[in-house]
Design a protein around this motif. Structure first.
Motif, PDB file in Angstrom:
ATOM      1  N   LEU A  61     -31.351  38.303 -34.014  1.00  0.00           N
ATOM      2  CA  LEU A  61     -30.191  37.829 -33.272  1.00  0.00           C
ATOM      3  C   LEU A  61     -29.241  37.119 -34.219  1.00  0.00           C
ATOM      4  N   THR A  62     -27.959  37.468 -34.133  1.00  0.00           N
ATOM      5  CA  THR A  62     -26.932  36.832 -34.946  1.00  0.00           C
ATOM      6  C   THR A  62     -25.804  36.345 -34.051  1.00  0.00           C
ATOM      7  N   LEU A  63     -25.418  35.096 -34.216  1.00  0.00           N
ATOM      8  CA  LEU A  63     -24.309  34.507 -33.476  1.00  0.00           C
ATOM      9  C   LEU A  63     -23.274  33.985 -34.456  1.00  0.00           C
ATOM     10  N   GLY A  64     -21.998  34.187 -34.144  1.00  0.00           N
ATOM     11  CA  GLY A  64     -20.942  33.736 -35.037  1.00  0.00           C
ATOM     12  C   GLY A  64     -19.793  33.086 -34.293  1.00  0.00           C
ATOM     13  N   TYR A  65     -19.126  32.171 -34.968  1.00  0.00           N
ATOM     14  CA  TYR A  65     -17.953  31.513 -34.384  1.00  0.00           C
ATOM     15  C   TYR A  65     -16.932  31.284 -35.487  1.00  0.00           C
ATOM     16  N   ASN A  66     -15.698  31.708 -35.240  1.00  0.00           N
ATOM     17  CA  ASN A  66     -14.599  31.519 -36.183  1.00  0.00           C
ATOM     18  C   ASN A  66     -13.342  31.158 -35.410  1.00  0.00           C
ATOM     19  N   ASP A  67     -12.637  30.133 -35.885  1.00  0.00           N
ATOM     20  CA  ASP A  67     -11.424  29.713 -35.185  1.00  0.00           C
ATOM     21  C   ASP A  67     -10.513  28.979 -36.153  1.00  0.00           C
ATOM     22  N   SER A  68      -9.292  28.737 -35.699  1.00  0.00           N
ATOM     23  CA  SER A  68      -8.302  28.037 -36.511  1.00  0.00           C
ATOM     24  C   SER A  68      -7.483  27.124 -35.610  1.00  0.00           C
ATOM     25  N   PHE A  69      -7.249  25.893 -36.099  1.00  0.00           N
ATOM     26  CA  PHE A  69      -6.479  24.907 -35.344  1.00  0.00           C
ATOM     27  C   PHE A  69      -5.396  24.318 -36.260  1.00  0.00           C
ATOM     28  N   GLU A  70      -4.375  23.808 -35.642  1.00  0.00           N
ATOM     29  CA  GLU A  70      -3.332  23.111 -36.383  1.00  0.00           C
ATOM     30  C   GLU A  70      -3.665  21.633 -36.397  1.00  0.00           C
ATOM     31  N   VAL A  71      -3.843  21.046 -37.594  1.00  0.00           N
ATOM     32  CA  VAL A  71      -4.164  19.630 -37.736  1.00  0.00           C
ATOM     33  C   VAL A  71      -3.205  19.015 -38.745  1.00  0.00           C
ATOM     34  N   LEU A  72      -2.409  18.057 -38.288  1.00  0.00           N
ATOM     35  CA  LEU A  72      -1.421  17.377 -39.155  1.00  0.00           C
ATOM     36  C   LEU A  72      -0.520  18.371 -39.866  1.00  0.00           C
ATOM     37  N   GLY A  73      -0.153  19.388 -39.132  1.00  0.00           N
ATOM     38  CA  GLY A  73       0.783  20.358 -39.677  1.00  0.00           C
ATOM     39  C   GLY A  73       0.187  21.402 -40.590  1.00  0.00           C
ATOM     40  N   SER A  74      -1.131  21.392 -40.785  1.00  0.00           N
ATOM     41  CA  SER A  74      -1.796  22.382 -41.649  1.00  0.00           C
ATOM     42  C   SER A  74      -2.924  23.048 -40.866  1.00  0.00           C
ATOM     43  N   PRO A  75      -3.143  24.341 -41.101  1.00  0.00           N
ATOM     44  CA  PRO A  75      -4.210  25.038 -40.365  1.00  0.00           C
ATOM     45  C   PRO A  75      -5.600  24.598 -40.832  1.00  0.00           C
ATOM     46  N   LEU A  76      -6.449  24.335 -39.855  1.00  0.00           N
ATOM     47  CA  LEU A  76      -7.856  24.031 -40.123  1.00  0.00           C
ATOM     48  C   LEU A  76      -8.668  25.247 -39.710  1.00  0.00           C
ATOM     49  N   ASN A  77      -9.284  25.910 -40.657  1.00  0.00           N
ATOM     50  CA  ASN A  77     -10.094  27.099 -40.391  1.00  0.00           C
ATOM     51  C   ASN A  77     -11.567  26.721 -40.431  1.00  0.00           C
ATOM     52  N   ILE A  78     -12.289  27.049 -39.377  1.00  0.00           N
ATOM     53  CA  ILE A  78     -13.707  26.725 -39.315  1.00  0.00           C
ATOM     54  C   ILE A  78     -14.501  27.977 -39.003  1.00  0.00           C
ATOM     55  N   GLY A  79     -15.741  27.995 -39.475  1.00  0.00           N
ATOM     56  CA  GLY A  79     -16.603  29.141 -39.230  1.00  0.00           C
ATOM     57  C   GLY A  79     -18.059  28.735 -39.226  1.00  0.00           C
ATOM     58  N   ALA A  80     -18.842  29.401 -38.385  1.00  0.00           N
ATOM     59  CA  ALA A  80     -20.284  29.137 -38.319  1.00  0.00           C
ATOM     60  C   ALA A  80     -20.990  30.442 -37.995  1.00  0.00           C
ATOM     61  N   ASN A  81     -22.173  30.603 -38.578  1.00  0.00           N
ATOM     62  CA  ASN A  81     -22.953  31.819 -38.372  1.00  0.00           C
ATOM     63  C   ASN A  81     -24.433  31.450 -38.311  1.00  0.00           C
ATOM     64  N   PHE A  82     -25.140  31.973 -37.329  1.00  0.00           N
ATOM     65  CA  PHE A  82     -26.559  31.673 -37.150  1.00  0.00           C
ATOM     66  C   PHE A  82     -27.326  32.973 -36.963  1.00  0.00           C
ATOM     67  N   THR A  83     -28.453  33.122 -37.687  1.00  0.00           N
ATOM     68  CA  THR A  83     -29.290  34.317 -37.594  1.00  0.00           C
ATOM     69  C   THR A  83     -30.749  33.907 -37.455  1.00  0.00           C
ATOM     70  N   ILE A  84     -31.460  34.569 -36.559  1.00  0.00           N
ATOM     71  CA  ILE A  84     -32.894  34.330 -36.404  1.00  0.00           C
ATOM     72  C   ILE A  84     -33.577  35.671 -36.157  1.00  0.00           C
ATOM     73  N   ALA A  85     -34.762  35.855 -36.734  1.00  0.00           N
ATOM     74  CA  ALA A  85     -35.483  37.121 -36.608  1.00  0.00           C
ATOM     75  C   ALA A  85     -36.976  36.860 -36.565  1.00  0.00           C
ATOM     76  N   ASN A  86     -37.698  37.784 -35.953  1.00  0.00           N
ATOM     77  CA  ASN A  86     -39.146  37.671 -35.890  1.00  0.00           C
ATOM     78  C   ASN A  86     -39.743  39.060 -35.735  1.00  0.00           C
ATOM     79  N   ASN A  87     -40.985  39.213 -36.180  1.00  0.00           N
ATOM     80  CA  ASN A  87     -41.675  40.491 -35.993  1.00  0.00           C
ATOM     81  C   ASN A  87     -43.176  40.256 -35.922  1.00  0.00           C
TER      82      ASN A  87
END
Length: 297
Positions: A61-87
């Motif tokens: 399973l892989t989950l991801g999040y990416n977004d961008s916000f305006e902070v003090l007049g400059s873009p703030l780009n954030i990203g997160a990714n999570f992966t888990i596996a089993n067998n």
């Protein structure tokens, strides 16, 4: 080898949130494995043979999040990714008509650990007289069991601790107590950049892995004097964790040299001292700053 796979990919909110899930089954046929156990009178080991099939079921399973916000007049780009596996891998074919546990057998999960179940420590002479542990304490029988020594659970109710025939149908007081293979491998990455600053961190870990300390000097750091009495390194709080009349709820039994060798109670794998090697570690951390272009042009 045949592999079947089913997967699904999802995207939400213009790819801000992503998800991916895969499930698979892998069938491996005619693996090269150790041959069947042969009588010792032959004077040679069994040759390797193409004699086993293996079924592996797993998922990721892989989950991801990416977004961008305006902070003090400059873009703030954030990203997160999570992966888990089993067998889980299980033997589906092997010629072992007697179910000998020293060989592979149909239904055996790779990495499984057979051992005894702890029943705490002997409390008095009556308990010692009521349970025969001579088969698993070996040469230590020359030094009688005393209160404070490790006691095992009599699962088959015959007042003795033993392996019996050591087969699937007759394994005495032994059972599967853990698995030595890593389970639930996971990782996640976090990062952001803003006004020329950027930070990226990558973490990795496993959710479960069982390990029993070796029954000899190889694990003297864990066993201390139980493995090798003359050892020159002993943790300063070691004896505070040992059983005594004033410390009956201790982690370790009463101090007894060579008890963690083959033939000692600690030398027998048991659930009390089975260690969980699960961990989470920071594998990579990057911190950066990009000098503005008007200063480097």
């Amino acid at each position: 080898m045949t592999t079947r796979n089913l997967g699904i990919d999802l995207n939400f909110l213009k790819n801000r949130i992503t998800a991916s899930f895969d499930i698979y089954r892998r069938d491996t046929r005619d693996m090269l494995v150790s041959g069947y156990t042969l009588p010792g009178v032959l004077g040679t080991s069994s040759p390797r043979i193409n004699g086993a099939n293996l079924k592996t079921n797993g998922w990721e399973l892989t989950l991801g999040y990416n977004d961008s916000f305006e902070v003090l007049g400059s873009p703030l780009n954030i990203g997160a990714n999570f992966t888990i596996a089993n067998n889980k891998a299980v033997i589906t074919k092997y010629e072992n008509p007697n179910g000998n546990l020293d060989d592979l057998y149909v239904g055996k999960e790779l990495g499984e650990i057979w051992g005894l179940t702890s029943a705490g420590f002997f409390r008095n002479e009556e308990e010692i007289a009521a349970l025969d542990q001579s088969e698993v304490t070996g040469y230590l029988d020359v030094r009688p069991i005393e209160p404070g020594d490790l006691k095992f659970a009599d699962l088959d109710g015959n007042n003795a601790i033993s392996k019996e025939a050591w087969t699937l149908d007759d394994h005495g007081d032994y059972s599967v107590i853990g698995n030595s293979l890593p389970r639930y491998n996971y990782s996640f990455r976090l990062g952001f950049n803003w006004m020329g600053f950027d930070i990226s961190a990558f973490f990795q870990g496993i959710g479960r892995r069982d390990w029993y300390p070796a029954a000899n000097q190889a694990s003297f750091d864990f066993w201390g004097p139980y493995a090798f009495p003359p050892t020159s390194f002993i943790h300063k709080d070691f004896y505070s964790n040992c059983w005594s009349e004033d410390n009956r709820n201790a982690y370790f039994p009463r101090p007894r040299g060579y008890n963690a060798y083959s033939g000692g109670a600690l030398g027998e794998k048991n659930d009390r001292y089975l260690q969980n090697l699960a961990y989470l570690r920071l594998k990579n951390l990057t911190i950066g700053y990009t000098v503005p272009e008007n200063l480097t042009r």
